[in-house]
Design an enzyme around this catalytic site. Structure first.
Site, PDB file in Angstrom:
ATOM      1  CB  SER A  73     -20.777  79.394  87.813  1.00 58.61           C
ATOM      2  OG  SER A  73     -21.168  78.206  87.171  1.00 58.61           O
ATOM      3  CG  HIS A  94     -22.464  64.930  83.923  1.00 57.71           C
ATOM      4  ND1 HIS A  94     -21.191  65.079  83.412  1.00 57.71           N
ATOM      5  CD2 HIS A  94     -23.235  64.496  82.896  1.00 57.71           C
ATOM      6  CE1 HIS A  94     -21.193  64.739  82.132  1.00 57.71           C
ATOM      7  NE2 HIS A  94     -22.412  64.381  81.792  1.00 57.71           N
TER       8      HIS A  94
HETATM    9  C1  GRF Z   1     -20.566  72.471  84.859  1.00 57.69           C
HETATM   10  O1  GRF Z   1     -21.278  72.417  83.657  1.00 57.69           O
HETATM   11  C2  GRF Z   1     -20.628  71.161  85.566  1.00 57.69           C
HETATM   12  O2  GRF Z   1     -21.828  70.489  85.357  1.00 57.69           O
HETATM   13  C3  GRF Z   1     -19.500  70.399  84.926  1.00 57.69           C
HETATM   14  O3  GRF Z   1     -18.491  71.350  84.749  1.00 57.69           O
HETATM   15  C4  GRF Z   1     -19.066  72.648  84.628  1.00 57.69           C
HETATM   16  C5  GRF Z   1     -18.433  73.533  85.649  1.00 57.69           C
HETATM   17  O4  GRF Z   1     -18.864  74.855  85.523  1.00 57.69           O
HETATM   18  N1  GRF Z   1     -19.097  69.271  85.743  1.00 57.69           N
HETATM   19  P1  GRF Z   1     -18.502  75.912  86.640  1.00 57.69           P
HETATM   20  O5  GRF Z   1     -16.985  75.971  86.718  1.00 57.69           O
HETATM   21  O6  GRF Z   1     -19.113  75.474  87.921  1.00 57.69           O
HETATM   22  O7  GRF Z   1     -19.075  77.197  86.129  1.00 57.69           O
END
Ligand code: GRF
Length: 204
Positions: A17, A112
């Site tokens: 996402s 993060h």
């Molecule tokens: C997110 O919460 C990001 O902060 C962390 O991993 C997750 C990835 O989510 N590093 P997505 O695949 O971008 O939905």
């Protein structure tokens, strides 16, 4: 004056996402050129297809949380040969150790889901929720050899409500992740955010 395009690679292991948010957000002069994943079943690959961005699986090596040295070099070589200028980690479930950090020193960003330096590592949202913080949030930072260390580019706070569950908090944080990642990438691509850290020597 025309600004030159900055070619971006997004590295993701999961849903993607944040990758989608970077493709659809205003990152100019940065443009997402390719999505690379270490997970053949990553939702991000499907998203890449839908978004018309090249998606590519690359073997990461036999380890679970880092790359094999040779494989990390192959990833770095691929990105360099494509003319990539900025690498955005978006849920890549591996720590970078050598070749990628060296090839893209000061040009790797990560998102993060906590207000670093609080709650680094896995399930930051769950860590924050269980700790009972009243304010949570997310951070975009430059990547160094540590886990979720490296200079902060942008952070955004969100409230934690009495009625929250771990998942409702994570959803509120994710909405802000999507906003600040594009903003931070844009700031880097325009030269408003710069990495000034020194790459420490790696122990073998
Ligand atoms: C997110 O919460 C990001 O902060 C962390 O991993 C997750 C990835 O989510 N590093 P997505 O695949 O971008 O939905």
């Amino acid at each position: 004056m025309e600004t030159d395009t900055v070619k971006i690679a997004v590295l993701a292991s999961g849903t993607g996402s944040n990758f989608k948010a970077l493709v659809e957000g205003d990152t100019a002069p940065g443009v997402v050129d390719v999505l690379v994943t270490d997970n053949e079943r990553a939702g991000a690959l499907q998203l890449a297809d839908e978004l018309g961005i090249q998606g590519k699986y690359m073997y990461p090596g036999k380890f679970r949380t880092r790359f094999g040295k040779q494989e990390e070099k192959q990833w770095a070589d691929f990105l360099l040969s494509r003319g990539i200028q900025l690498v955005c980690l978006a849920g890549l479930m591996r720590i970078l150790k050598g070749p990628l950090l060296e090839a893209f020193h000061g040009r790797i960003l990560n998102i993060h889901p906590s207000l670093l330096p609080a709650f680094p590592g896995l399930d930051a949202q769950g860590q924050a929720f269980r700790y009972g913080v009243k304010v949570a949030g997310c951070t975009v930072h430059y990547v160094d050899q540590g886990t979720d260390t490296g200079p902060v580019v942008l952070q955004r706070a969100v409230p934690v409500y009495e009625s929250d569950t771990r998942d409702s908090l994570a959803a509120r944080i994710l909405t802000e992740e999507h906003r600040i990642y594009s903003e931070a990438v844009k700031a880097h691509c325009e030269g408003r955010a710069v990495y000034s850290g020194v790459l420490r020597q790696q122990k073998e």
